[in-house]
Design an enzyme around this catalytic site. Structure first.
Site, mmCIF file in Angstrom:
data_model
loop_
_atom_site.group_PDB
_atom_site.id
_atom_site.type_symbol
_atom_site.label_atom_id
_atom_site.label_comp_id
_atom_site.label_asym_id
_atom_site.label_seq_id
_atom_site.Cartn_x
_atom_site.Cartn_y
_atom_site.Cartn_z
ATOM 1 N N GLY A 25 66.062 28.999 -23.236
ATOM 2 C CA GLY A 25 65.428 29.955 -21.952
ATOM 3 C C GLY A 25 65.345 31.391 -22.895
ATOM 4 N N CYS B 66 70.442 26.131 -27.678
ATOM 5 C CA CYS B 66 69.820 27.327 -27.623
ATOM 6 C C CYS B 66 70.605 27.736 -26.450
ATOM 7 C CB CYS B 66 68.351 27.762 -27.472
ATOM 8 S SG CYS B 66 68.179 29.472 -27.879
ATOM 9 N N TYR B 67 69.394 28.415 -25.327
ATOM 10 C CA TYR B 67 70.161 28.884 -24.169
ATOM 11 C C TYR B 67 71.067 28.026 -23.612
ATOM 12 C CZ TYR B 67 69.935 30.600 -19.100
ATOM 13 O OH TYR B 67 70.943 30.946 -17.322
ATOM 14 N N HIS C 275 66.970 24.694 -32.658
ATOM 15 C CA HIS C 275 66.171 24.273 -32.396
ATOM 16 C C HIS C 275 66.263 22.545 -33.192
ATOM 17 C CE1 HIS C 275 65.186 27.451 -28.872
ATOM 18 N NE2 HIS C 275 65.495 28.152 -30.053
ATOM 19 N N GLU D 51 64.219 20.346 -32.228
ATOM 20 C CA GLU D 51 63.093 20.423 -31.817
ATOM 21 C C GLU D 51 62.193 20.370 -32.482
ATOM 22 O OE1 GLU D 51 65.167 22.106 -30.535
ATOM 23 O OE2 GLU D 51 63.426 23.615 -29.155
ATOM 24 N N ASP E 239 39.970 12.934 -20.726
ATOM 25 C CA ASP E 239 40.859 12.828 -19.741
ATOM 26 C C ASP E 239 40.142 11.936 -18.360
ATOM 27 O OD1 ASP E 239 41.898 14.428 -21.721
ATOM 28 O OD2 ASP E 239 42.191 16.341 -20.282
ATOM 29 N N LYS F 104 47.756 14.780 -23.736
ATOM 30 C CA LYS F 104 46.930 14.536 -24.807
ATOM 31 C C LYS F 104 46.666 13.394 -25.724
ATOM 32 C CE LYS F 104 42.898 15.882 -24.886
ATOM 33 N NZ LYS F 104 42.097 16.647 -23.442
#
Ligand code: XMP
Length: 506
Positions: free
Chosen positions: A52, A79-80, A166, A168, A224, A364
């Site tokens: 964040g 992180c944050y 991070h 990710e 969708d 998606k």
């Protein structure tokens, strides 16, 4: 069902964290930090605090009840989120330019379950100014970098883990393994989240919930709404009414393809409304792009409303909302570059008891997987994005039937040539400009219009590069268009990226 809570503190990689968790077949849910009650946390196998933009010691910074650390539910702070964990547990966080890091950084690990099967030295991705200056009681430092004495810490008895970097992002070479370790070794997940289960569970649940109800869906032929339609059709058959508004602005043969697919292949209760004339009339004389978009959006709602009235009272309105829409709808309004047309206005004009969004949990690519499992044809599941206002935003100036016919032919040729060549592109189409130029055909002078070919390469359509298409593709398309499409005397290729241009011309 086993799931991970991603507590959102405003980080830019939150969706990526959820994707990484789901790739491991563990269901992950992103929820804003201030919308989750402490008792709810117990229902999750583990929690991830996201990054964040704030500093934890700011009064207005997002915080969470520190009691979360006593629930016995494993927590991974990123992180944050790592700084927040340190701060909540009584450690000290501060900002210092000399401790800030940005980019690829060499990481040194010190024994922890989170580092299972990971070498002691590897590259991680850092992006921070604040850092953990003093770790809280009960924690020990489990990683460091040259600038950051605490790049990770853990209290393994309470299953609390914090990483300043991070995991990710792919630049963190062992990030995926770290997340795997957290999910499987620390949270005890089994990794059983599968799309087949999603389909089976959804169909069974909707079959029961929607028994005897009249359910309405606006089918656009996009991925969708198509997937939502087939999923619900599987659950409730003809009680689902799909309304497909053909506004006459679709690509060559597209409306017939949509109708054939849903009526013949799936035997759906499909109502196609041929509203081409209505739209053309409304668009007559209109040249301003935003005005075109508004007219089409509004007229779409009117046509749908007229059709819905014929059905009498509707119990449930289905919308093809997907997970990124859900997350993004919480975000602030950025300045309007183009008013994108979705079927967002429908709930205001149709009388119904309930809205159902069967895909709101899915990304998606997960929606595509569901579509494939439900037997939707490849052309639909892997369809390139196509704007709601259709060809109207690919014809510069006034829309006429003649221009639509010209563009449809040129566009179909370009798409076919590109596809046949095997060239990679994320979106490709033709645009019809209002520019005329002199040409020569046989011995005669021509004065025809100019077609633009556009192809972009992109991950997210927020930014895009023009595609370096092979000359052969451009040549074949240009030859065929000028030969086969009457009234076109010139073909050009758009070599502008986004920004500064947008993908569509209007
Ligand atoms: P732009 O032109 O904004 O396009 O760079 C980015 C992506 O969005 C698509 N697009 C739309 N999609 N309704 C949609 O559903 C719209 O009104 C609309 N306008 C643009 C565009 O095709 C590209 O993929």
């Amino acid at each position: 069902m086993e799931k991970i809570l991603i507590l959102d503190f405003g980080g830019q990689y939150n969706q990526l964290i959820a994707r990484r968790v789901r790739e491991q077949h563990v269901y992950a849910e992103i929820r804003p930090y201030n919308k989750v009650r402490l008792e709810e946390v117990k229902r999750y196998a583990g929690v991830i605090f996201t990054g964040g933009p704030n500093s934890v010691y700011d009064q207005s910074a997002p915080h969470f009840d520190p009691a979360i650390m006593t629930l016995g539910v494993p927590v991974l702070g990123i992180c944050y989120g790592a700084q927040l964990m340190a701060w909540m547990a009584g450690g000290k966080v501060s900002g210092a330019e000399e401790a800030s890091e940005y980019g690829k950084t060499c990481l040194h690990l010190k024994g922890s379950l989170l580092w299972k099967d990971i070498p002691e030295e590897s590259v991680c991705w850092m992006s921070h100014t604040d850092h953990i200056r003093e770790i809280p009681k009960g924690f020990r430092i489990t990683a460091y970098t040259d600038k950051c004495t605490c790049a990770a810490m853990a209290d393994e008895t309470r299953k609390l883990y914090a990483v300043q970097f991070h995991p990710e992002v792919t630049h963190t070479v062992y990030g995926k393994q770290m997340l795997r370790n957290f999910l499987f070794d620390i949270c005890g997940c089994t990794g059983e989240w599968r799309m087949e289960d999603f389909v089976r569970r959804s169909v069974a649940a909707y079959r029961e919930k929607l028994q005897g109800k009249k359910v309405l869906l606006a089918l656009s032929g996009g991925v969708d709404s198509s997937v939502a339609a087939v999923l619900l059709h599987k659950a409730i058959g003809h009680n689902l009414v799909c309304v497909f508004v053909d506004h006459g602005l679709l690509r060559k043969d597209e409306a017939d393809f949509v109708e054939r697919t849903f009526r013949e292949k799936f035997d759906m209760n499909l109502r196609r409304v041929n509203a081409q004339d209505r739209f053309l009339q409304k668009l007559s004389g209109v040249t301003e792009p935003e005005k075109k978009r508004k007219i089409i959006g509004e007229e779409f709602i009117r046509v749908f409303e007229d059709e819905a009235k014929k059905l009498g009272k509707v119990d449930v309105l289905v919308q093809g909302t997907i997970y990124p829409d859900v997350i993004e709808s919480g975000a602030g309004e950025a300045s309007v570059i183009k008013s994108h047309h979705n079927v967002g206005g429908l709930p205001d004009v149709i009388a119904f008891d309930e809205i159902l969004e069967p895909l709101r949990e899915l990304f998606k690519d997960e929606v595509r997987e569901v579509g494939t499992q439900l037997g939707l044809p490849k052309e639909l599941v892997w369809r390139q994005p196509f704007p709601g206002p259709g060809l109207a935003v690919r014809i510069i100036g006034e829309i006429t039937q003649e221009k639509l016919d010209t563009l449809r032919e040129a566009d179909a040729i370009f798409r076919k040539e590109l596809e046949a060549s095997g060239a990679q592109s994320n979106q490709y189409f033709a645009v019809l400009t209002d520019l005329r130029s002199v040409g020569v055909k046989g011995d005669a002078r021509t004065y025809g219009c100019t077609v633009v070919l556009r192809s972009v390469t992109t991950d997210d359509f927020m930014t895009a590069e023009w595609t370096r298409l092979p000359y052969e593709v451009l040549e074949a398309a240009s030859n065929r268009i000028t030969n086969e499409v009457s009234g076109v005397s010139r073909v050009v290729y758009d070599i502008t990226s986004k920004p500064p241009a947008t993908v569509e011309w209007e």
